[in-house]
Motif scaffolding. Structure first.
Motif, PDB file in Angstrom:
ATOM      1  N   SER A 228       0.881  -1.173   0.000  1.00 25.01           N
ATOM      2  CA  SER A 228       0.000   0.000   0.000  1.00 25.01           C
ATOM      3  C   SER A 228       0.918   1.222   0.000  1.00 25.01           C
ATOM      4  N   THR A 229       0.591   2.219  -0.804  1.00 22.22           N
ATOM      5  CA  THR A 229       1.464   3.409  -0.856  1.00 22.22           C
ATOM      6  C   THR A 229       1.457   4.122   0.500  1.00 22.22           C
TER       7      THR A 229
ATOM      8  N   GLN B 264      -1.229  -2.105  -6.102  1.00 18.62           N
ATOM      9  CA  GLN B 264      -1.082  -2.356  -4.665  1.00 18.62           C
ATOM     10  C   GLN B 264      -1.615  -3.765  -4.379  1.00 18.62           C
TER      11      GLN B 264
ATOM     12  N   LYS C 212      -5.760  -0.236   0.767  1.00 21.25           N
ATOM     13  CA  LYS C 212      -6.805  -0.186   1.807  1.00 21.25           C
ATOM     14  C   LYS C 212      -7.620   1.094   1.725  1.00 21.25           C
ATOM     15  N   GLY C 213      -8.885   0.951   2.082  1.00 20.47           N
ATOM     16  CA  GLY C 213      -9.778   2.090   2.106  1.00 20.47           C
ATOM     17  C   GLY C 213     -10.174   2.417   3.530  1.00 20.47           C
TER      18      GLY C 213
ATOM     19  N   LEU D  35      -7.701   8.220   1.940  1.00 19.19           N
ATOM     20  CA  LEU D  35      -7.477   7.644   3.274  1.00 19.19           C
ATOM     21  C   LEU D  35      -6.367   8.439   3.950  1.00 19.19           C
TER      22      LEU D  35
ATOM     23  N   GLY E 133      -3.554   9.371   1.391  1.00 18.05           N
ATOM     24  CA  GLY E 133      -3.550   8.376   0.313  1.00 18.05           C
ATOM     25  C   GLY E 133      -4.748   8.607  -0.598  1.00 18.05           C
TER      26      GLY E 133
HETATM   27  C1  BTN Z   1     -11.716   5.105   0.693  1.00 16.15           C
HETATM   28  O1  BTN Z   1     -12.494   5.749   0.008  1.00 16.15           O
HETATM   29  O2  BTN Z   1     -12.105   4.153   1.372  1.00 16.15           O
HETATM   30  C2  BTN Z   1     -10.268   5.496   0.693  1.00 16.15           C
HETATM   31  C3  BTN Z   1      -9.502   4.848  -0.411  1.00 16.15           C
HETATM   32  C4  BTN Z   1      -8.051   5.262  -0.442  1.00 16.15           C
HETATM   33  C5  BTN Z   1      -7.252   4.455  -1.441  1.00 16.15           C
HETATM   34  C6  BTN Z   1      -5.856   4.966  -1.568  1.00 16.15           C
HETATM   35  S1  BTN Z   1      -4.977   4.257  -2.920  1.00 16.15           S
HETATM   36  C7  BTN Z   1      -3.509   5.003  -2.364  1.00 16.15           C
HETATM   37  C8  BTN Z   1      -3.491   4.842  -0.862  1.00 16.15           C
HETATM   38  N1  BTN Z   1      -2.970   3.555  -0.486  1.00 16.15           N
HETATM   39  C9  BTN Z   1      -3.888   2.798   0.109  1.00 16.15           C
HETATM   40  O3  BTN Z   1      -3.696   1.636   0.518  1.00 16.15           O
HETATM   41  N2  BTN Z   1      -5.045   3.452   0.195  1.00 16.15           N
HETATM   42  C10 BTN Z   1      -4.948   4.767  -0.368  1.00 16.15           C
END
Ligand code: BTN
Length: 325
Positions: free
Chosen positions: A90-91, A111, A115-116, A189, A205
């Motif tokens: 995950s970034t 990735q 994760k959200g 996120l 993120g």
């Molecule tokens: C959401 O709406 O639930 C948030 C999503 C966020 C996704 C981004 S992709 C780049 C960064 N790395 C992650 O693992 N999640 C965020």
């Protein structure tokens, strides 16, 4: 895994949509046939459709524009470090492992554990979307960062609007889901790391659905992408440039002026305003009508009993037909 130059060069060759023989590719790039084969195998494992024919070689089903560091313009003349990966978990998680306080941007082609919010999975297929995180420091205490996530949402809207010609307006579903055509186009996120000296460092993120098509992906949410909305294929390098630029610009204003500066912009983007909604906050569920935000960026909801309640966090969904019992 850092970006692989051979992979980029092979994709560039195959982008003409014609068949290319493995030995000839190897000769052109001055690498062995086995090295070519390994890259093809890797692309296939990333679910990129490549046709292979014994006598003709390899052919890419659709052209792919990959991310390239040189094409992503650094808005602060080099004072932001941009790291580009072929694959990361995950970034956001990568940036957590860094100890320096510089501004760092991490971008990845895919990735494996995207994760959200609320521990949801963020679907992150190879070379289709944007997965971008920024590590940024504030000379503020964590408690003074209320509203940050809303400002990030506004900056993402601005970046998308200035780069793409969308047929419909985009909105933000509090706190920061980017919505177009009543579907989720992008998500944010934010993870905050408090520091001891009154400083806070945040990891922002951003995931934007760019060239991912509806027909190809199954996701447990109503989502859309730029290609679905506009029928155009996008160069993600341009979008990344715009996202970084807008984010830094908005964060600087937020640092100086706070959320108050963005109140009017928020009103124009507020997806929940005057709409019937469900909100789940902690273990509790409420229903009501969205009434905007307060000075801290908390959502104000007029509940079914007529009272107004402010929420600092929560998961919201619209009620169909905009009707509360
Ligand atoms: C959401 O709406 O639930 C948030 C999503 C966020 C996704 C981004 S992709 C780049 C960064 N790395 C992650 O693992 N999640 C965020």
């Amino acid at each position: 895994m850092r970006s692989n130059k051979n992979l980029a060069k092979i994709v560039e060759l195959l982008n003409d949509g014609k068949f290319h023989n493995g030995t000839v590719i190897g000769q052109k790039l001055n690498i062995s046939r086995t090295a070519v084969w390994k890259v093809i195998k890797k692309l296939k494992s990333y679910k990129i459709t490549i046709k292979s024919l014994k006598n003709k070689g390899y052919c890419l089903d659709h052209p792919l524009i990959l991310l390239e560091k040189e094409k992503i313009i650094n808005p602060l003349k080099g004072s932001i470090l941009i790291e580009l990966f072929e694959k990361v978990t995950s970034t956001n998680d990568y940036l957590k492992t860094l100890s320096n306080n510089r501004y760092v941007v991490c971008i990845a082609e895919m990735q494996t554990k995207g994760k959200g919010r609320f521990n949801r999975t963020w679907h992150s297929p190879f070379a289709q979307n944007i997965y971008l995180s920024l590590k940024y420091s504030f000379n503020k205490d964590v408690s003074d960062l209320a509203g940050l996530s809303l400002v990030c949402g506004l900056s993402v809207c601005r970046a998308i609007e200035t780069t793409c010609n969308l047929p419909k307006p985009i909105f933000i579903k509090w706190p920061n889901d980017i919505i177009c055509d009543n579907k989720k186009l992008a998500g944010i996120l934010i993870e905050i790391q408090a520091e001891t000296n009154g400083f806070s460092s945040v990891i922002i993120g951003i995931g934007v659905n760019v060239n991912m098509k509806n027909s190809e992906q199954k996701i447990n949410q109503t989502w859309t992408s730029l290609i679905n909305l506009t029928e155009c294929y996008y160069d993600r390098n341009e979008l990344c440039t715009s996202l970084i630029y807008c984010l830094i610009y908005y964060l600087k204003i937020f640092k100086k002026r706070g959320l108050i500066f963005f109140q009017d912009s928020w009103k124009q983007k507020d997806y929940l305003f005057n709409k019937a909604l469900n909100i789940k906050s902690g273990q509790k569920k409420f229903q009501g009508i969205g009434c905007g935000i307060n000075h801290k960026g908390n959502l104000i909801v007029k509940l079914t009993n007529g009272l107004k309640k402010e929420f600092s966090s929560g998961d919201t969904t619209l009620i169909k037909n905009n009707y509360i019992l």
